[in-house]
Scaffold this motif. Structure first.
Motif, short mmCIF file in Angstrom:
data_model
loop_
_atom_site.label_atom_id
_atom_site.label_comp_id
_atom_site.label_asym_id
_atom_site.label_seq_id
_atom_site.Cartn_x
_atom_site.Cartn_y
_atom_site.Cartn_z
N CYS A 159 21.86 87.60 -13.01
CA CYS A 159 21.20 86.39 -13.47
C CYS A 159 20.59 85.71 -12.25
CB CYS A 159 22.21 85.45 -14.12
SG CYS A 159 23.00 86.18 -15.55
N TYR A 160 19.31 85.35 -12.33
CA TYR A 160 18.67 84.89 -11.10
C TYR A 160 19.30 83.65 -10.47
CZ TYR A 160 15.83 81.19 -13.29
OH TYR A 160 15.42 80.05 -13.92
N PRO A 161 19.83 82.69 -11.28
CA PRO A 161 20.43 81.53 -10.61
C PRO A 161 21.75 81.85 -9.89
CG PRO A 161 19.92 81.04 -12.92
CD PRO A 161 19.86 82.52 -12.74
N LEU A 162 22.29 83.06 -10.15
CA LEU A 162 23.59 83.42 -9.56
C LEU A 162 23.46 84.55 -8.55
CD1 LEU A 162 25.75 83.39 -12.82
CD2 LEU A 162 25.51 81.57 -11.12
N THR A 163 22.24 84.96 -8.26
CA THR A 163 22.04 86.11 -7.39
C THR A 163 21.35 85.69 -6.10
OG1 THR A 163 21.81 87.48 -9.35
CG2 THR A 163 21.11 88.45 -7.28
N GLY A 164 22.02 85.87 -5.01
CA GLY A 164 21.46 85.46 -3.73
C GLY A 164 20.57 86.53 -3.13
N GLY A 165 19.41 86.13 -2.63
CA GLY A 165 18.54 87.06 -1.94
C GLY A 165 18.82 87.02 -0.44
N VAL A 166 18.37 88.04 0.26
CA VAL A 166 18.49 88.02 1.72
C VAL A 166 17.09 88.01 2.33
CG1 VAL A 166 20.73 89.13 1.91
CG2 VAL A 166 18.69 90.54 1.74
N GLU A 167 16.97 87.32 3.44
CA GLU A 167 15.68 87.33 4.15
C GLU A 167 15.50 88.70 4.77
OE1 GLU A 167 15.84 83.28 6.33
OE2 GLU A 167 13.75 83.81 5.96
N SER A 168 14.30 89.24 4.62
CA SER A 168 14.12 90.62 5.03
C SER A 168 12.64 90.94 5.18
CB SER A 168 14.72 91.52 3.95
OG SER A 168 14.26 92.85 4.10
N ASP A 169 12.35 91.95 6.03
CA ASP A 169 10.99 92.45 6.14
C ASP A 169 10.88 93.86 5.56
OD1 ASP A 169 9.93 90.19 7.49
OD2 ASP A 169 10.97 90.85 9.30
N ALA A 170 11.92 94.29 4.86
CA ALA A 170 11.94 95.67 4.37
C ALA A 170 11.07 95.80 3.13
CB ALA A 170 13.38 96.09 4.08
N THR A 171 9.93 96.45 3.27
CA THR A 171 9.03 96.59 2.13
C THR A 171 8.99 98.02 1.60
OG1 THR A 171 7.23 96.87 3.69
CG2 THR A 171 7.53 94.66 2.78
N THR A 172 9.74 98.93 2.24
CA THR A 172 9.82 100.30 1.72
C THR A 172 11.30 100.67 1.57
OG1 THR A 172 9.98 101.35 3.89
CG2 THR A 172 7.76 100.96 3.03
N LEU A 173 11.54 101.71 0.81
CA LEU A 173 12.92 102.13 0.55
C LEU A 173 13.67 102.50 1.84
CD1 LEU A 173 14.59 102.21 -1.94
CD2 LEU A 173 13.88 104.56 -2.32
N PRO A 174 13.09 103.34 2.72
CA PRO A 174 13.83 103.65 3.96
C PRO A 174 14.15 102.39 4.78
CG PRO A 174 12.05 105.20 3.66
CD PRO A 174 11.88 104.16 2.60
N GLN A 175 13.27 101.41 4.75
CA GLN A 175 13.57 100.18 5.49
C GLN A 175 14.73 99.42 4.86
OE1 GLN A 175 9.73 98.29 5.40
NE2 GLN A 175 9.08 99.21 7.34
N VAL A 176 14.78 99.43 3.54
CA VAL A 176 15.90 98.78 2.85
C VAL A 176 17.22 99.46 3.24
CG1 VAL A 176 16.99 98.40 0.59
CG2 VAL A 176 14.55 97.95 0.89
N ILE A 177 17.19 100.80 3.25
CA ILE A 177 18.40 101.56 3.60
C ILE A 177 18.79 101.26 5.04
CG2 ILE A 177 19.38 103.86 3.84
CD1 ILE A 177 17.45 104.80 1.65
N GLN A 178 17.77 101.20 5.90
CA GLN A 178 18.03 100.90 7.31
C GLN A 178 18.71 99.54 7.46
OE1 GLN A 178 14.40 100.59 9.62
NE2 GLN A 178 15.43 101.50 11.39
N GLU A 179 18.18 98.54 6.77
CA GLU A 179 18.79 97.21 6.85
C GLU A 179 20.20 97.21 6.30
OE1 GLU A 179 15.08 94.08 6.80
OE2 GLU A 179 16.62 93.93 5.26
N MET A 180 20.40 97.96 5.22
CA MET A 180 21.74 98.00 4.61
C MET A 180 22.75 98.59 5.59
SD MET A 180 23.10 100.47 1.78
CE MET A 180 24.15 101.30 2.90
N LEU A 181 22.32 99.63 6.32
CA LEU A 181 23.25 100.28 7.25
C LEU A 181 23.54 99.41 8.46
CD1 LEU A 181 21.87 103.91 7.12
CD2 LEU A 181 24.02 103.09 6.21
N LEU A 182 22.64 98.52 8.77
CA LEU A 182 22.83 97.70 9.97
C LEU A 182 23.44 96.34 9.64
CD1 LEU A 182 19.49 98.54 11.80
CD2 LEU A 182 21.75 99.43 12.32
N THR A 183 23.58 96.04 8.34
CA THR A 183 24.06 94.72 7.98
C THR A 183 25.57 94.59 8.21
OG1 THR A 183 24.16 93.06 6.26
CG2 THR A 183 24.52 95.29 5.58
#
Lengths: 264, 303
Positions: free
Chosen positions: B251-275
Motif C-alpha cells: 500500500c503506497y502510504p505504508l511503503t517507504g521508497g529509497v533514494e537511488s540513481d538505479a534506473t536499470t535492473l543490474p544497478q538495482v541489484i548492485q545497490e541491493m548488494l551494497l546496502t
C-alpha cells in the motif's frame, strides 16, 4: 552487507555472471540442547557480514531482554525467530538461513536439540548435503548427540563435521578434544558416516569459524567456513546416472478427462 | 568436472516447479495469490513454466486494499490479465471500505481488515483449499521457520509450535474440509536469487522498482510516495521531488521508497548488494506489535 566482492561495485554484470554459476550446499546444525547450534549460525552470519544493520540493531535490543549472554550480543537470537523460542531461550522448530560466499551459496537449517522436537530436526536433516553436529566440550557425547547422529546416518547425509564447541570453557585443551573425537569415533563406527571430520571451535567468540583461533594453534585443520566452502559434493547428487525422465503433457485435461494420470 | 551440473538457481527453479505441480495434482481447488511485486512476478513465471504450453490450471487472486500504487494495478491488468491471459480474481473488502478504514489513521487496523480479513473472506468465498504465496524464508524471522506446505486450520490460523514434518520433497497435502494450506514455492530463494532470476529470465516488472523522479514526503525517516490525491499530509510535511525507487511494493502510504540513481535492473541489484539495511525495513507494518509483528499476523491468518 554480505557479499564481500570488489566486483559488485566495479562490474556488476561480471559479478552476476560469476554468481549465476555458484554451487549450492545445504547443511544442518544439530546436536544436544545448549550445545550452541543457534549461536554458531548467528556468529557465522555475523562474521561473514551477512546481517543488515537494522537486523543487528534489533538483535542488540533483544539481547538485552531475552539474551542468554548477560546483556551482551546474543548470536542465537538471529535464528530463534518464534516468540516462545525467544522467551524460553530454546529452539522449537527448524529455521532456515541463507548466505553466500565467493564460492558457494549455502542454505542452513538450524535444528532443535530438545528430545521432544527431534521430529523437527529430521525435517531439517532430510534436505541436507552435510551435517554439522555440535558437542559441548564440557560434556562430550550425549544421548541426543547419538540420536541426531543416527538420524543423520539414517537419512543418508554423507558429510559430517563434528564441531566440538565451547573450547574456551575447557581451557582450549587438546586432550579434551582428542578424547571426545575418539569417543565419537567409537560410537560412529556402528553408523554409516562415510566422510567424518572434527573441528574444535568456540562459537560465541567466533574461534575457528571464519578465522583460525590463536588459542588453538595445536589444531592444524581447516576452519569450519573453509571446510564448508571446499567440501566436494559434486558426486553426491548423481545427476548422470538417473534414469531418463520424460514429461507427460496434460493433453487430456481439456477433454473432460480430469482424472487421467498426468505428469509434467 | 564436465558432468551435468545444476547451478543454485536451476536447483531452486526445479524445486519450485515441482512444488507448484504437486499442489495442482493434489488439491481440489488451488489458487495463486498475486500481489504484483517481484516475488509474485517470479512465482507467475514459474507457474507458466510448470504447465507450459498450457496455462496454469488455477486462478490468480489479488487481495486489493484499494491503496496499492496505481502503477501496480495497471501492470496487473495490462500484463497478467490481458497479455498472459491468466484468470485473475480481485477481492476487495467492501465492508472495510464502508467503515472508512484507511492506512493513515491506523496502519495495524488497515492491514488486519483490508488484508488479513479480506484474504480470509476471499479464500472462504471461493472455497480454495490451497493458496500459493510468494513469501521467502529470508525475509523475516518467523517466515524462516515455516514449512513449504504450511497448514492452516479452518480459521486460517498458523500454529508455529505444531508444524507437520516435511521430509525430502514429500509434501503432506492432507486437509479436511474447511482446512487449507498456504504453499510457499519460493521458500528457499533469497532476495538476490529473485533479482538474479528476473534478470536472467527477463521477467517484466512494474517500473516502481526502478528509480525515477517521484513526488514524495519524508515521514519518520522514510520516503512516502504521493501516489494519488488521497494522500494525507501531516502538518509540516512538504512534498518534494526526489529520485526514488521501491524495494518492496504494497500500500503506497505504508511503503517507504529509497533514494537511488538505479534506473536499470543490474544497478538495482548492485545497490541491493551494497546496502546495509534489509528490504522489509521500509515496511511500516512489520514494526507493529514489536519484534514479533509478523508472527502475530501469521497466527491471525495473514500470509
Amino acid at each position: 552487507m554480505s557479499h564481500q566482492s570488489d566486483l559488485i561495485a566495479k562490474d556488476i554484470l561480471a559479478y552476476l555472471e560469476q554468481h549465476e554459476r555458484k554451487e549450492l550446499l545445504r547443511f544442518i546444525t544439530c546436536g544436544s540442547v545448549d550445545d550452541g547450534k543457534s549461536t554458531l549460525i548467528g556468529r557465522l552470519l555475523y562474521d561473514s557480514k551477512m546481517l543488515y544493520e537494522d537486523q543487528i540493531a534489533q538483535l542488540e535490543n533483544e539481547s538485552k531482554v531475552h539474551g542468554t549472554t548477560g546483556g551482551g550480543f546474543d548470536p542465537a537470537l538471529v535464528t530463534d525467530g518464534l516468540r516462545a523460542e525467544r522467551e524460553q531461550g530454546i529452539t522449537i522448530d527448524v529455521a532456515y538461513r541463507y548466505f553466500s560466499t565467493a564460492k558457494r551459496k549455502f542454505i542452513i537449517a538450524d535444528t532443535p536439540g530438545h528430545e521432544q522436537y527431534t521430529r523437527n530436526m529430521a525435517t531439517g536433516a532430510s534436505t541436507a548435503d552435510l551435517a554439522v553436529i555440535l558437542i559441548d566440550a564440557r560434556y562430550g557425547v550425549l544421548t541426543q548427540t547419538k540420536r541426531h547422529s543416527f538420524i543423520v546416518s539414517l537419512l543418508g547425509i554423507r558429510h559430517v563435521v563434528v564441531a566440538i564447541n565451547k573450547m574456551d570453557l575447557v581451557g582450549y585443551s587438546q586432550e579434551t578434544f582428542d578424547k571426545i573425537c575418539s569417543d565419537y569415533r567409537d560410537f560412529a563406527s556402528r553408523l554409516d558416516l562415510p566422510d567424518l571430520h572434527f573441528i574444535p571451535i568456540a562459537a560465541l567468540h567466533g574461534e575457528n569459524l571464519v578465522d583460525p583461533s590463536p588459542n588453538m594453534s595445536w589444531y592444524r585443520g581447516s576452519t569450519l567456513m573453509n571446510f564448508l566452502e571446499s567440501v566436494y559434493i559434486g558426486s553426491d547428487r548423481n545427476s548422470n546416472r538417473q534414469p531418463t525422465q520424460l514429461g507427460l503433457p496434460r493433453i487430456l485435461w481439456h477433454a473432460g478427462l480430469r482424472n487421467y494420470p498426468k505428469g509434467g | 568436472m564436465n558432468s551435468y551440473h545444476l547451478t543454485h538457481l536451476k536447483q531452486l527453479e526445479a524445486e519450485s516447479i515441482h512444488i507448484i505441480r504437486e499442489v495442482a495434482a493434489e488439491f481440489k481447488k488451488p489458487v495463486m495469490l498475486y500481489s504484483v511485486g517481484k516475488d509474485s512476478a517470479v512465482m507467475t513465471h514459474l507457474a507458466l513454466k510448470a504447465f507450459y504450453p498450457d496455462k496454469p490450471p488455477f486462478p490468480f487472486l489479488h487481495v486489493d486494499t484499494t491503496w496499492k500504487f496505481k502503477e501496480m494495478i495497471a501492470f496487473r491488468d495490462n500484463y497478467v490479465k490481458n497479455e498472459l491471459g491468466i484468470e485473475l480474481l480481485v477481492h476487495i473488502n467492501h465492508e472495510g471500505l464502508k467503515l472508512g478504514i484507511n492506512p493513515f489513521e491506523n496502519s495495524e487496523k488497515h492491514t488486519e481488515v483490508m488484508k488479513t480479513d479480506s484474504l480470509k473472506a476471499a479464500l472462504n468465498k471461493y472455497g480454495f483449499d490451497a493458496a500459493f504465496g510468494g513469501a521467502r524464508r529470508d525475509e523475516e524471522k518467523s517466515r524462516a521457520k515455516e514449512r513449504v506446505f504450511s497448514f492452516r486450520d479452518k480459521f486460517h490460523r498458523w500454529d508455529p509450535k505444531n508444524q507437520r514434518p516435511e521430509l525430502w520433497s514429500l509434501y503432506n497435502a492432507k486437509v479436511n474440509p474447511g482446512e487449507s494450506i498456504r504453499v510457499f514455492p519460493l521458500s528457499n530463494w533469497t532476495e538476490l536469487d529473485i533479482w538474479q532470476y528476473i534478470y536472467m529470465e527477463k521477467i517484466p516488472l512494474p517500473d516502481l522498482y526502478l528509480a525515477k523522479p517521484r513526488k514524495v514526503v519524508n515521514r519518520n525517516g522514510i520516503w512516502i510516495h504521493v501516489n494519488d490525491e488521497r494522500m494525507q499530509l501531516l502538518p509540516g510535511e512538504v512534498v518534494e521531488e526526489r529520485m526514488v525507487r521501491f524495494r518492496t511494493l504494497g500500500c503506497y502510504p505504508l511503503t517507504g521508497g529509497v533514494e537511488s540513481d538505479a534506473t536499470t535492473l543490474p544497478q538495482v541489484i548492485q545497490e541491493m548488494l551494497l546496502t546495509k539495511t534489509s528490504e522489509r525495513q521500509g515496511r511500516v507494518i512489520d514494526k507493529d506489535g514489536g519484534g514479533a509483528g509478523m508472527e502475530l499476523k501469521k497466527i491471525q491468518g495473514y500470509f
